[in-house]
Design a protein around this motif. Structure first.
Motif, PDB file in Angstrom:
ATOM      1  N   GLN A  40       0.830  -1.209   0.000  1.00  0.00           N
ATOM      2  CA  GLN A  40       0.000   0.000   0.000  1.00  0.00           C
ATOM      3  C   GLN A  40       0.859   1.251   0.000  1.00  0.00           C
ATOM      4  N   ARG A  41       1.971   1.221   0.705  1.00  0.00           N
ATOM      5  CA  ARG A  41       2.882   2.368   0.718  1.00  0.00           C
ATOM      6  C   ARG A  41       3.506   2.584  -0.662  1.00  0.00           C
ATOM      7  N   LEU A  42       3.842   1.485  -1.344  1.00  0.00           N
ATOM      8  CA  LEU A  42       4.387   1.591  -2.699  1.00  0.00           C
ATOM      9  C   LEU A  42       3.350   2.195  -3.653  1.00  0.00           C
ATOM     10  N   LYS A  43       2.118   1.803  -3.519  1.00  0.00           N
ATOM     11  CA  LYS A  43       1.057   2.353  -4.369  1.00  0.00           C
ATOM     12  C   LYS A  43       0.878   3.845  -4.104  1.00  0.00           C
ATOM     13  N   TYR A  44       0.977   4.224  -2.855  1.00  0.00           N
ATOM     14  CA  TYR A  44       0.848   5.648  -2.493  1.00  0.00           C
ATOM     15  C   TYR A  44       1.970   6.468  -3.115  1.00  0.00           C
ATOM     16  N   LYS A  45       3.193   5.959  -3.029  1.00  0.00           N
ATOM     17  CA  LYS A  45       4.327   6.677  -3.626  1.00  0.00           C
ATOM     18  C   LYS A  45       4.201   6.690  -5.156  1.00  0.00           C
ATOM     19  N   ASP A  46       3.664   5.630  -5.727  1.00  0.00           N
ATOM     20  CA  ASP A  46       3.475   5.572  -7.175  1.00  0.00           C
ATOM     21  C   ASP A  46       2.523   6.665  -7.629  1.00  0.00           C
ATOM     22  N   LYS A  47       1.472   6.918  -6.876  1.00  0.00           N
ATOM     23  CA  LYS A  47       0.520   7.981  -7.219  1.00  0.00           C
ATOM     24  C   LYS A  47       1.170   9.355  -7.167  1.00  0.00           C
ATOM     25  N   GLN A  48       2.251   9.473  -6.404  1.00  0.00           N
ATOM     26  CA  GLN A  48       2.994  10.734  -6.340  1.00  0.00           C
ATOM     27  C   GLN A  48       3.993  10.871  -7.486  1.00  0.00           C
ATOM     28  N   GLY A  49       4.059   9.859  -8.346  1.00  0.00           N
ATOM     29  CA  GLY A  49       4.967   9.903  -9.492  1.00  0.00           C
ATOM     30  C   GLY A  49       6.354   9.357  -9.210  1.00  0.00           C
ATOM     31  N   ILE A  50       6.531   8.682  -8.055  1.00  0.00           N
ATOM     32  CA  ILE A  50       7.837   8.123  -7.720  1.00  0.00           C
ATOM     33  C   ILE A  50       8.084   6.864  -8.548  1.00  0.00           C
ATOM     34  N   LYS A  51       9.217   6.814  -9.240  1.00  0.00           N
ATOM     35  CA  LYS A  51       9.566   5.637 -10.026  1.00  0.00           C
ATOM     36  C   LYS A  51      10.127   4.546  -9.115  1.00  0.00           C
ATOM     37  N   THR A  52       9.623   3.326  -9.284  1.00  0.00           N
ATOM     38  CA  THR A  52      10.090   2.185  -8.512  1.00  0.00           C
ATOM     39  C   THR A  52      10.784   1.191  -9.438  1.00  0.00           C
ATOM     40  N   VAL A  53      12.028   0.851  -9.106  1.00  0.00           N
ATOM     41  CA  VAL A  53      12.770  -0.169  -9.842  1.00  0.00           C
ATOM     42  C   VAL A  53      12.842  -1.415  -8.965  1.00  0.00           C
ATOM     43  N   VAL A  54      12.399  -2.543  -9.506  1.00  0.00           N
ATOM     44  CA  VAL A  54      12.429  -3.810  -8.782  1.00  0.00           C
ATOM     45  C   VAL A  54      13.290  -4.798  -9.566  1.00  0.00           C
ATOM     46  N   VAL A  55      14.270  -5.383  -8.885  1.00  0.00           N
ATOM     47  CA  VAL A  55      15.099  -6.428  -9.486  1.00  0.00           C
ATOM     48  C   VAL A  55      14.917  -7.692  -8.656  1.00  0.00           C
ATOM     49  N   CYS A  56      14.580  -8.795  -9.312  1.00  0.00           N
ATOM     50  CA  CYS A  56      14.362 -10.051  -8.609  1.00  0.00           C
ATOM     51  C   CYS A  56      14.657 -11.211  -9.557  1.00  0.00           C
TER      52      CYS A  56
END
Length: 250
Positions: A40-56
């Motif tokens: 939920q915190r990631l979704k909130y930051k995403d709505k603010q336009g924060i780019k998330t990079v995930v490596v797995c």
């Protein structure tokens, strides 16, 4: 000053890194199944336009790890998903802080395992932070990009088992009972007419520009199917909601 973290402190520091991200957030973890609160915190930051990079990791014997990650992160519009099946490092950072830890981003790891790590500051631990950042960027640079069509098709397939047919030999997305590839389409960036092709929703000129950065979640102006610009589209999802929903009913 480098700070030692036990298991609970490591997870708390990761949550804080997500909360304090101002422009970019990087999550590097071989195995990912994000706890609901953190998601939920990631979704909130995403709505603010924060780019998330995930490596797995993408796969391990008998498991398609990528499908689980896509399922968790499917609502993030500013996501860059990368895969490295040799990945063993765990590292989480924003512009100012970084956690290096033994903790995978799994709820089970947080609950059961014995873990530890360290917290670095870009200001107080600049030398170590920058060295760790270089290594993290090396991992990101060598990772394989998620296929935009696989990501888009995965979301569609979760809603219907019969609407989409993805041949095993390629990732071309085909809508049943419809000659989609022969229809007129629109460039999702400039709106010019082009052949409808979910593999290539850009005109040649716009594709050359997009290809410099290759961000599958970069927001564009037009729907590839109907040409409207009422809502943003992306390479990851080149259809407006109306056309997307219609494709599910075909």
């Amino acid at each position: 000053m480098v700070e030692f973290l036990n298991k609970d402190a490591a997870y708390a520091a990761i949550v804080k890194i997500v909360d304090k991200a101002n422009s970019k957030l990087v999550l590097i973890s071989p195995y990912i199944r994000i706890p609901d609160d953190l998601l939920q915190r990631l979704k909130y930051k995403d709505k603010q336009g924060i780019k998330t990079v995930v490596v797995c990791r993408e796969k391990e014997p008998g498991k398609d790890l990528a499908s689980e990650v896509r399922s968790d992160l499917k609502e993030l519009r500013n996501l860059e998903l990368l895969f490295d099946d040799d990945l063993h490092a765990k590292c989480f950072y924003n512009e100012k802080q970084m956690v290096i830890t033994s903790l995978n981003l799994l709820e089970s790891s947080q609950r059961k395992n014995r873990e530890m790590g360290v917290l670095l500051s870009s200001e107080e631990d600049s030398s170590v932070f920058n060295e760790a950042l270089k290594e993290a960027e090396y991992i990101i640079d060598g990772a394989k990009k998620d296929s935009p069509l696989k990501s888009f098709a995965n979301r569609v397939l979760k809603k219907t088992d019969s609407a989409i047919d993805l041949p095993a030999q390629n990732t071309s997305m085909k809508v049943k009972s419809s000659s989609r590839t022969k229809q007129k389409g629109y460039c999702i960036r400039c709106g010019k007419n082009k052949t409808y092709d979910l593999d290539a929703p850009y005109c040649p000129d716009c594709y050359r520009v997009w290809n410099k950065f290759k961000d599958p979640n970069y927001k564009e102006e037009f729907c590839h199917c109907c040409g409207t610009h009422d809502q943003p589209t992306t390479m990851n999802k080149p259809l407006c909601n109306s056309c997307y929903n219609k494709s599910l009913r075909k």
